[in-house]
Write an enzyme that holds these catalytic residues in place. Structure first.
Site, PDB file in Angstrom:
ATOM      1  N   HIS A  70      -6.526 -14.227  51.368  1.00  0.00           N
ATOM      2  CA  HIS A  70      -6.434 -14.816  52.706  1.00  0.00           C
ATOM      3  C   HIS A  70      -5.846 -13.814  53.705  1.00  0.00           C
ATOM      4  CE1 HIS A  70      -4.121 -17.311  55.709  1.00  0.00           C
ATOM      5  NE2 HIS A  70      -5.353 -17.741  55.905  1.00  0.00           N
ATOM      6  N   GLU A  73      -8.498 -11.519  54.820  1.00  0.00           N
ATOM      7  CA  GLU A  73      -9.403 -12.209  55.749  1.00  0.00           C
ATOM      8  C   GLU A  73      -8.895 -12.038  57.190  1.00  0.00           C
ATOM      9  OE1 GLU A  73      -9.718 -16.438  57.579  1.00  0.00           O
ATOM     10  OE2 GLU A  73      -9.737 -16.593  55.394  1.00  0.00           O
ATOM     11  N   HIS A  74      -7.596 -12.187  57.384  1.00  0.00           N
ATOM     12  CA  HIS A  74      -7.009 -11.990  58.715  1.00  0.00           C
ATOM     13  C   HIS A  74      -7.137 -10.535  59.159  1.00  0.00           C
ATOM     14  CE1 HIS A  74      -4.517 -15.711  59.694  1.00  0.00           C
ATOM     15  NE2 HIS A  74      -5.146 -16.028  58.572  1.00  0.00           N
ATOM     16  N   GLU A 150       1.634 -19.485  59.418  1.00  0.00           N
ATOM     17  CA  GLU A 150       0.576 -20.440  59.059  1.00  0.00           C
ATOM     18  C   GLU A 150       1.014 -21.295  57.875  1.00  0.00           C
ATOM     19  OE1 GLU A 150      -4.082 -20.392  57.493  1.00  0.00           O
ATOM     20  OE2 GLU A 150      -3.277 -18.661  58.579  1.00  0.00           O
TER      21      GLU A 150
END
Length: 450
Positions: A70, A73-74, A150
């Site tokens: 993840h 991905e950012h 997040e």
């Protein structure tokens, strides 16, 4: 709506479901560097969706580096030598399009939706960042704080999300499916630029990806663009078969209670290990999909809703859920929110009673036919959305399904029988394979917990 209109609508729906589904034109090919390409033609609007699916996700992360899939991905939006930091999305937006990305346990995907005549631009940019990502130390530090925040907002501040996370960790004690996609906080805090680059250089390569182009396109033109932009990208020598640890036989139900003062509505949730959608054999997954709709797909007509929310008024909400789109075992779940004054213990007992009655009597034939038609209709109608079309094929191919599996899914749903449903239910509803969670408020002083 008049009675005639209702009859006409019902007739139209029945005809749609009865007739064979006309498959959308699909073309496939592979480039010399190993990139698989799927082209789905849909000429109803001058729009195209590009999706690149990497066959790597949270379940493929190195031990101790949870959240790296993840995190990367950012970082993929931080730019290359030709696209400035955080300019990727701005360029797409300037063309009147939109883009995003998402990570699961089994894959990571990036997509853009633009006018059909802008396909070459987004293909050029996506191919560029496949192997030419530029990561500055300050960008990594900034984005690490973003993913930690997040986690704060989506997990740590939400008792329901914390319960689901803890239940999944209890469900999958050996499989990496028990590790949260966003990562464990103490490991996220240690993710480094070197971790990201090592993961990126190994897994982000054409021989570990599927490119899906859906919309108002010509397959030959797409092939020419793919060869121009993706063709020169070098493959990775680090791609090996995905051999993951599997769960040992579960011998006893696992239970946990999460008490949190932020809880406004206590509830009970139970998940069971369940078979996933297997290549070449989708019968069981189709039966479980229909079973979930029968038991808890509707707040008015499902088995749980009618029994718990209307008949006994034990609950204000109930549901069942299943998604077999995974490489390894999935889960089948039930959730019940008790009515005011009803304890979690009573709600759980009532939930068990309803499931037990269903296992004895089976589904109502009329309800089964209605649900089966609705499920298949939803699958068919989802093809009206070009983005859903691209996702349908990208997801399926990323978890190992074939084109034939993907295109025959609605037929598998239509073929589900009562016997199939009951066999699947008897197999799944084994308490030895279950995790039961209670979400509640802490007991007040002098009180006892339920």
């Amino acid at each position: 709506m008049s009675g005639l209109s209702v009859q006409s609508a019902a007739l139209a729906l029945a005809c749609t479901i009865a007739l064979p589904v006309v498959a959308e034109p699909v073309t496939t090919f592979s480039l010399d560097n190993g990139l698989n390409v799927v082209v789905i033609e849909d000429h109803r609007a001058p729009v195209v969706v590009q999706m690149i699916w990497y066959r790597v996700g949270a379940a493929d992360e190195p031990a101790g580096h949870s959240g790296i899939a993840h995190f990367l991905e950012h970082l993929m939006f931080k730019g290359t030598d030709t696209v400035g930091p955080n300019q990727f999305s701005a360029i797409v937006e300037a063309q009147g399009g939109d883009d995003n990305a998402f990570t699961t346990w089994d894959y990571t995907a990036y997509f853009q939706r633009v006018a059909a005549d802008r396909l070459d631009l987004v293909m050029k940019m996506e191919a560029d960042r496949m192997r030419n990502l530029r990561l500055l130390p300050e960008d990594v530090d900034t984005e690490r704080q973003v993913i930690l925040e997040e986690r704060n907002q989506r997990t740590d501040s939400d008792p329901g999300a914390l319960l689901s996370e803890q239940m999944r960790a209890a469900q999958f004690q050996n499989s990496p499916y028990g590790i949260p996609i966003i990562g464990w906080r103490h490991e996220m805090e240690q993710l480094s630029r070197e971790d990201a680059l090592e993961y990126y250089s190994r897994f982000y390569a054409p021989n570990n990806a599927t490119l899906v182009i859906a919309g108002d396109v010509d397959p030959e033109a797409v092939k020419a663009l793919a060869e121009e932009y993706y063709g020169p990208v070098l493959p990775s020598d680090g791609i090996v078969p995905r051999e993951r640890p599997q769960e040992p036989p579960q011998l006893a139900e696992r239970r946990l209670t999460l008490a949190d003062e932020r809880v406004s509505e206590p509830y009970i949730m139970r998940t069971y290990l369940a078979p996933e959608r297997d290549p070449g054999d989708q019968k069981e997954a189709a039966a479980l999909t229909v079973l979930a709709e029968l038991l808890g797909g509707s707040g008015q007509t499902s088995v749980l809703a009618r029994a718990l929310q209307f008949d006994s008024q034990t609950a204000v909400y109930s549901a069942a859920f299943y998604d077999g789109s995974s490489i390894d075992d999935a889960t089948f779940g039930l959730v019940v929110v008790p009515s005011p004054g009803v304890t979690l213990e009573t709600a759980e007992a009532e939930m068990d009673r309803v499931v037990g009655d269903f296992l004895k009597t089976g589904p109502d034939p009329a309800a089964l036919e209605r649900i089966r038609t609705q499920v298949r209709a939803g699958d068919i109608y989802s093809r009206d959305d070009v983005n859903a079309l691209a996702r349908r094929y990208g997801e399926g191919l990323s978890i190992g399904l074939s084109l034939e599996d993907i295109e025959s899914w609605d037929e598998a749903l239509a073929a589900v029988t009562e016997a199939d449903i009951m066999a699947a239910a008897q197999k799944v509803f084994d308490r030895r394979n279950a995790v039961t969670g209670w979400l509640t408020r802490p007991a007040a002083e002098g009180e006892t917990t339920e």
